[in-house]
Design an enzyme around this catalytic site. Structure first.
Site, PDB file in Angstrom:
ATOM      1  CG  HIS A   7      -0.413   0.101   2.447  1.00 56.44           C
ATOM      2  ND1 HIS A   7      -0.019  -1.123   3.280  1.00 56.44           N
ATOM      3  CD2 HIS A   7      -0.040   0.955   3.374  1.00 56.44           C
ATOM      4  CE1 HIS A   7       0.352  -0.823   4.372  1.00 56.44           C
ATOM      5  NE2 HIS A   7       0.557   0.524   4.406  1.00 56.44           N
ATOM      6  CG  HIS A  79       3.920   4.351   5.450  1.00 56.49           C
ATOM      7  ND1 HIS A  79       2.713   5.040   6.294  1.00 56.49           N
ATOM      8  CD2 HIS A  79       3.492   3.182   5.367  1.00 56.49           C
ATOM      9  CE1 HIS A  79       2.115   4.070   6.754  1.00 56.49           C
ATOM     10  NE2 HIS A  79       2.349   3.126   5.979  1.00 56.49           N
ATOM     11  CD  GLU A 130       3.470  -0.586   7.196  1.00 56.66           C
ATOM     12  OE1 GLU A 130       2.833   0.098   6.262  1.00 56.66           O
ATOM     13  OE2 GLU A 130       2.605  -1.102   8.191  1.00 56.66           O
TER      14      GLU A 130
HETATM   15 CO    CO Z   1       1.138   1.351   6.370  1.00 60.96          CO
END
Ligand code: CO
Length: 134
Positions: A7, A79, A130
């Protein structure tokens, strides 16, 4: 080592308004808002054919995204999340390469119920990264 883009997370000042932009203007499949008190955020997930967008709103006084929103009052990309097959192995490899893992360096259970880690933006082209175990 890294696999799919899981994502892109976007911090927004008004989560309901942002969800409407994705639902109405962009015609995307948009989830309900979910409070994630253990992460200090409220999330809306947008499902795209090849990845997800995660809209993040501030939840509570100690929200980890409050500072970001202060610096970026209109919101912005916060992020990117990449999938890895084994998060412990990924962490060991990155630490050995000199990369900084945020927090205590141990994977935590993220917003999708899977182990995640965050990597220092200064080590990754100015982008907070991440990693999520796929
Ligand atoms: Co995230």
């Amino acid at each position: 080592m890294i696999g799919r883009l899981n994502h892109v997370a976007i911090v927004v000042p008004d989560l309901a308004a942002a969800a409407e932009i994705y639902r109405k203007t962009l015609g995307a499949k948009v989830s309900d808002m979910v409070d994630q008190p253990e992460h200090g955020v409220t999330t809306v997930f947008i499902e795209l054919p090849n990845t997800k967008i995660e809209l993040l709103g501030v939840l509570g006084e100690d929200s980890p995204i409050a500072g970001f929103l202060k610096r970026n009052p209109a919101g912005g990309i916060h992020h990117l999340c990449y999938e890895v097959p084994d998060i412990g192995q990924a962490r060991d490899r990155l630490v050995a390469a000199g990369a900084r893992v945020l927090g205590k360096g141990e994977p935590k259970i993220g917003a999708h119920g899977k182990p995640v880690l965050f990597l220092h933006p200064k080590d990754f082209c100015g982008t907070l990264v991440e990693l999520e175990q796929a």
